[in-house]
Design a protein around this motif. Structure first.
Motif, mmCIF file in Angstrom:
data_model
loop_
_atom_site.group_PDB
_atom_site.id
_atom_site.type_symbol
_atom_site.label_atom_id
_atom_site.label_comp_id
_atom_site.label_asym_id
_atom_site.label_seq_id
_atom_site.Cartn_x
_atom_site.Cartn_y
_atom_site.Cartn_z
ATOM 1 N N ILE A 1 -0.788 -43.920 -22.672
ATOM 2 C CA ILE A 1 0.169 -43.095 -21.921
ATOM 3 C C ILE A 1 0.043 -41.627 -22.336
ATOM 4 C CG2 ILE A 1 2.673 -42.653 -21.618
ATOM 5 C CD1 ILE A 1 1.750 -45.154 -20.144
ATOM 6 N N VAL A 2 -0.061 -41.403 -23.642
ATOM 7 C CA VAL A 2 -0.140 -40.022 -24.143
ATOM 8 C C VAL A 2 -1.516 -39.421 -23.872
ATOM 9 C CG1 VAL A 2 -0.090 -38.578 -26.227
ATOM 10 C CG2 VAL A 2 1.624 -40.374 -25.909
ATOM 11 N N LYS A 3 -2.574 -40.164 -24.233
ATOM 12 C CA LYS A 3 -3.911 -39.553 -24.220
ATOM 13 C C LYS A 3 -4.562 -39.544 -22.844
ATOM 14 C CE LYS A 3 -4.820 -40.180 -29.078
ATOM 15 N NZ LYS A 3 -5.423 -41.041 -30.100
ATOM 16 N N GLU A 4 -4.198 -40.536 -22.006
ATOM 17 C CA GLU A 4 -4.869 -40.591 -20.694
ATOM 18 C C GLU A 4 -3.948 -40.247 -19.532
ATOM 19 O OE1 GLU A 4 -7.008 -44.294 -20.249
ATOM 20 O OE2 GLU A 4 -7.694 -44.144 -22.329
ATOM 21 N N LYS A 5 -2.687 -40.608 -19.668
ATOM 22 C CA LYS A 5 -1.783 -40.430 -18.518
ATOM 23 C C LYS A 5 -1.036 -39.098 -18.522
ATOM 24 C CE LYS A 5 -2.794 -44.394 -16.746
ATOM 25 N NZ LYS A 5 -3.495 -44.480 -15.455
ATOM 26 N N GLY A 6 -1.145 -38.358 -19.602
ATOM 27 C CA GLY A 6 -0.513 -37.035 -19.617
ATOM 28 C C GLY A 6 1.001 -37.074 -19.734
ATOM 29 N N ILE A 7 1.495 -38.066 -20.461
ATOM 30 C CA ILE A 7 2.947 -38.159 -20.685
ATOM 31 C C ILE A 7 3.188 -38.097 -22.188
ATOM 32 C CG2 ILE A 7 4.974 -39.678 -20.478
ATOM 33 C CD1 ILE A 7 3.653 -40.754 -17.893
ATOM 34 N N ASN A 8 3.994 -37.110 -22.607
ATOM 35 C CA ASN A 8 4.169 -36.930 -24.048
ATOM 36 C C ASN A 8 5.614 -37.145 -24.504
ATOM 37 O OD1 ASN A 8 5.478 -34.660 -23.182
ATOM 38 N ND2 ASN A 8 3.901 -33.212 -23.824
ATOM 39 N N THR A 9 6.426 -37.789 -23.645
ATOM 40 C CA THR A 9 7.839 -38.017 -23.980
ATOM 41 C C THR A 9 8.215 -39.476 -23.715
ATOM 42 O OG1 THR A 9 8.175 -36.977 -21.814
ATOM 43 C CG2 THR A 9 8.827 -35.698 -23.743
ATOM 44 N N PHE A 10 8.935 -40.076 -24.654
ATOM 45 C CA PHE A 10 9.341 -41.488 -24.543
ATOM 46 C C PHE A 10 10.849 -41.600 -24.697
ATOM 47 C CE2 PHE A 10 4.911 -41.643 -25.754
ATOM 48 C CZ PHE A 10 4.399 -42.673 -24.979
ATOM 49 N N LYS A 11 11.486 -42.227 -23.720
ATOM 50 C CA LYS A 11 12.951 -42.312 -23.708
ATOM 51 C C LYS A 11 13.422 -43.655 -24.245
ATOM 52 C CE LYS A 11 17.192 -41.895 -21.513
ATOM 53 N NZ LYS A 11 17.324 -41.749 -20.085
ATOM 54 N N HIS A 12 14.513 -43.615 -25.030
ATOM 55 C CA HIS A 12 15.085 -44.825 -25.627
ATOM 56 C C HIS A 12 16.550 -44.914 -25.256
ATOM 57 C CE1 HIS A 12 11.639 -43.413 -27.881
ATOM 58 N NE2 HIS A 12 11.415 -44.668 -28.221
ATOM 59 N N PHE A 13 16.954 -46.015 -24.675
ATOM 60 C CA PHE A 13 18.359 -46.216 -24.332
ATOM 61 C C PHE A 13 19.045 -46.931 -25.491
ATOM 62 C CE2 PHE A 13 16.278 -45.903 -20.200
ATOM 63 C CZ PHE A 13 17.170 -45.142 -19.458
ATOM 64 N N MET A 14 20.046 -46.288 -26.087
ATOM 65 C CA MET A 14 20.812 -46.924 -27.158
ATOM 66 C C MET A 14 22.019 -47.659 -26.558
ATOM 67 S SD MET A 14 20.561 -43.709 -29.787
ATOM 68 C CE MET A 14 21.142 -44.473 -31.293
ATOM 69 N N ALA A 15 22.150 -47.615 -25.239
ATOM 70 C CA ALA A 15 23.239 -48.298 -24.525
ATOM 71 C C ALA A 15 22.638 -49.195 -23.450
ATOM 72 C CB ALA A 15 24.172 -47.282 -23.910
ATOM 73 N N TYR A 16 23.494 -49.780 -22.603
ATOM 74 C CA TYR A 16 23.123 -50.756 -21.572
ATOM 75 C C TYR A 16 22.621 -52.030 -22.252
ATOM 76 C CZ TYR A 16 23.235 -46.497 -18.679
ATOM 77 O OH TYR A 16 23.596 -45.314 -18.078
ATOM 78 N N LYS A 17 23.509 -52.593 -23.082
ATOM 79 C CA LYS A 17 23.183 -53.806 -23.847
ATOM 80 C C LYS A 17 22.813 -54.950 -22.901
ATOM 81 C CE LYS A 17 25.024 -56.786 -27.399
ATOM 82 N NZ LYS A 17 25.771 -56.828 -28.621
ATOM 83 N N GLY A 18 21.761 -55.643 -23.250
ATOM 84 C CA GLY A 18 21.312 -56.776 -22.430
ATOM 85 C C GLY A 18 20.418 -56.333 -21.285
ATOM 86 N N ALA A 19 20.230 -55.043 -21.117
ATOM 87 C CA ALA A 19 19.351 -54.552 -20.042
ATOM 88 C C ALA A 19 18.298 -53.614 -20.650
ATOM 89 C CB ALA A 19 20.164 -53.852 -18.970
ATOM 90 N N LEU A 20 18.623 -52.341 -20.757
ATOM 91 C CA LEU A 20 17.618 -51.367 -21.197
ATOM 92 C C LEU A 20 17.674 -51.053 -22.683
ATOM 93 C CD1 LEU A 20 18.200 -48.805 -18.266
ATOM 94 C CD2 LEU A 20 16.365 -50.496 -18.436
ATOM 95 N N MET A 21 18.743 -51.509 -23.348
ATOM 96 C CA MET A 21 19.002 -51.065 -24.728
ATOM 97 C C MET A 21 17.925 -51.534 -25.715
ATOM 98 S SD MET A 21 22.549 -51.680 -26.746
ATOM 99 C CE MET A 21 22.544 -52.407 -28.373
ATOM 100 N N VAL A 22 17.565 -50.634 -26.637
ATOM 101 C CA VAL A 22 16.708 -51.016 -27.768
ATOM 102 C C VAL A 22 17.544 -50.904 -29.047
ATOM 103 C CG1 VAL A 22 14.435 -50.455 -26.812
ATOM 104 C CG2 VAL A 22 15.777 -48.636 -27.862
ATOM 105 N N ASP A 23 17.196 -51.706 -30.056
ATOM 106 C CA ASP A 23 17.962 -51.635 -31.309
ATOM 107 C C ASP A 23 17.286 -50.655 -32.277
ATOM 108 O OD1 ASP A 23 15.867 -52.990 -32.492
ATOM 109 O OD2 ASP A 23 16.840 -54.953 -32.370
ATOM 110 N N ASP A 24 17.910 -50.478 -33.442
ATOM 111 C CA ASP A 24 17.421 -49.469 -34.399
ATOM 112 C C ASP A 24 16.012 -49.789 -34.887
ATOM 113 O OD1 ASP A 24 19.868 -48.349 -34.095
ATOM 114 O OD2 ASP A 24 20.607 -48.838 -36.109
#
Ligand code: URP
Ligand code: ZN
Ligand code: ZN
Length: 484
Positions: A137-160
């Motif tokens: 994603i970083v080296k070939e696709k030209g995207i240098n930002t990654f988003k993390h959802f600390m909310a939306y439990k059971g859907a998008l949320m990631v833990d620590d």
């Protein structure tokens, strides 16, 4: 065919001066006096500024059982109508989905864009595949930002655990992690409690997400990022508690950015007390609108530089979509619009009130964003060689915001009835005049993907914490007899 913007005052993040701007082949080729070209755009009485960049949109995003209604066509048309010439949208893999697959889905949707765009990649699950694909994603696709959802439990949320792993990976790759900072576990408990007590209306959405859940998560994310050795960008900073965590970290030399939304700056939590269910539900978003004390804090952050950018988090749902949460506020799709209104609302409530200078306005709507996302000076600049993404801003043009005249495809506007003074005379996207006052001349498909390079210098200068606690084995001479 060259164009010249004549007789205007150029306003950038650091300068205000008289000058003409010449454009050829989509880029700025000359800045000076008495320039001529094949076509002239008259900027008399206007400010010639870098087009706005919205670093946070959700166009045609699958979310809470539906899709946000504005897609890359209507969303970018709305953006241009309000002086914004680039959007950064979130590619959102579903749990277990490949990041690369998610990118190709977003590539397909974005072919209709009227202005340039880029993507942030969301980390919605963790595993070896995600770890590996982040590099592509970083080296070939030209995207240098990654988003993390600390909310939306059971859907998008990631833990620590997942967040720390991903932040370390970002540090290795020269990428910047972003967080939606709310404590999803606490929100889930508060939601269940409110529902059990019979609080099922849209107002309960705000009660389930108090500023404390945001302050706690913001501080936690900042500390985790610092331990991982990477800067951090906190999206939709809405409360004093979150701002305070960012401010304190910055004072301690930690590189963290905060992004208030135009909605949180100008609308408050009294909206949820409206007797009309539709009115309140249309304003359900996370974090929710806050009271005046929090608004003052956000404005002060923009004024003092502890908060750097203003976004919209444009995620527009129709009234019909919002009604899927009738009788249960947790099912109201979260999100509000704002793409067309961000610049005029910020100018009206920021520049016209004296809170922000014109140069600060340019910084927080465009230049700071381009710098933080590593696309400056291609974007966010009035400089020779920069893309001709330009707004010719007429400070005397006025209107009253209303759904009946907006570009967004939804049936209402959260800023309905607000009067704004300061609107585009022209909006140019890579040299094409897409907006001429009220006339829309957008070209579907004109928008191009903007690749963003990895950051060269990640936060190598870590906080003093690292110096003191970096693991060091102690060589011991006196080992007790029972010791192994
Ligand atoms: O309520 C919001 N903010 N909806 C969009 C998704 C997100 O959390 O950014
Ligand atoms: Zn969010
Ligand atoms: Zn968002």
């Amino acid at each position: 065919m060259s164009k010249v913007i004549k007789n205007g005052t150029i306003v950038t993040a650091d300068r205000t001066y008289k000058g003409d701007v010449k454009i050829d082949d989509g880029v700025i080729t000359e800045i000076g006096d008495n320039l001529s070209g094949d076509e002239t755009l008259d900027a008399t009485g206007c400010y010639v500024m870098p087009g706005g960049i919205d670093p946070h949109t959700h166009l045609e995003m699958p979310f809470m059982g539906t899709y946000s209604t504005d897609d890359f066509e209507s969303g970018t048309r709305a953006a241009l109508a309000g002086g914004t010439t680039m959007v950064v949208d979130f590619a959102l893999p579903s749990p277990d989905q490949s990041l690369l697959e998610a990118i190709s889905m977003w590539d397909n949707k974005s072919t209709r864009a009227n202005c340039d765009y880029s993507f942030h990649m969301a980390i919605t699950w963790w595993g070896e595949q995600v770890f590996d694909e982040m590099e592509t994603i970083v080296k070939e696709k030209g995207i240098n930002t990654f988003k993390h959802f600390m909310a939306y439990k059971g859907a998008l949320m990631v833990d620590d655990d997942e967040m720390y792993s991903s932040f370390q990976r970002c540090a290795e790759l020269g990428a910047l992690p972003l967080v939606h900072a709310e404590n999803g576990d606490v929100v889930a408990q508060l939601q269940a409690k409110l529902l059990a007590e019979g609080n099922n209306g849209p107002e309960a959405h705000a009660f389930s997400r108090p500023p404390e859940v945001e302050g706690e998560a913001t501080n936690r994310a900042i500390m985790i990022a610092d331990m991982a050795g990477v800067p951090l960008y906190v999206v939709h900073t809405s409360s004093e508690q979150a701002h305070e965590a960012i401010r304190r970290a910055r004072q301690n030399g930690i590189r963290v950015y905060g992004e208030p939304l135009i909605q949180h700056l100008t609308l408050d939590d009294s909206e949820y007390a409206n007797a009309d269910w539709d009115h309140a539900a249309r304003r359900v978003m996370s974090p929710p609108f806050r009271n005046k004390k929090h608004q003052d804090s956000l404005w002060a952050g923009l004024q003092s530089g502890s908060l750097q950018v203003v976004a919209t988090d444009h995620c527009a749902f129709t009234t019909e979509q919002k009604r899927s949460g009738l009788g249960d506020f947790t099912k109201i799709p979260n999100g509000t619009g704002g793409l067309e209104d961000r610049m005029p609302m910020l100018w009206t409530h920021g520049v016209n009130t004296g809170r922000l200078t014109m140069n600060e306005f340019v910084a927080v709507t465009s230049t700071n964003i381009a710098k933080i996302l590593n696309t400056y000076p291609k974007k966010g600049a009035i400089l020779v060689g920069a893309d001709a993404d330009i707004v010719v801003w007429d400070p005397t043009r006025e209107k009253t915001i209303g759904a009946d005249s907006q570009q967004s495809a939804i049936d209402y506007n959260v800023f309905e009835g607000k009067h704004v003074k300061g609107l585009p005379r022209y909006t140019l996207t890579r040299g094409h005049v897409a907006i001429e006052e009220d006339v829309i001349k957008t070209r579907e498909g004109h928008g191009e993907f903007v690749k963003r390079e990895p950051y060269q210098a990640v936060n190598k200068a870590l906080s003093s914490w690292k110096e003191v606690t970096a693991p060091r084995k102690v060589e011991r001479t006196g080992i007790p007899a029972s010791g192994v």
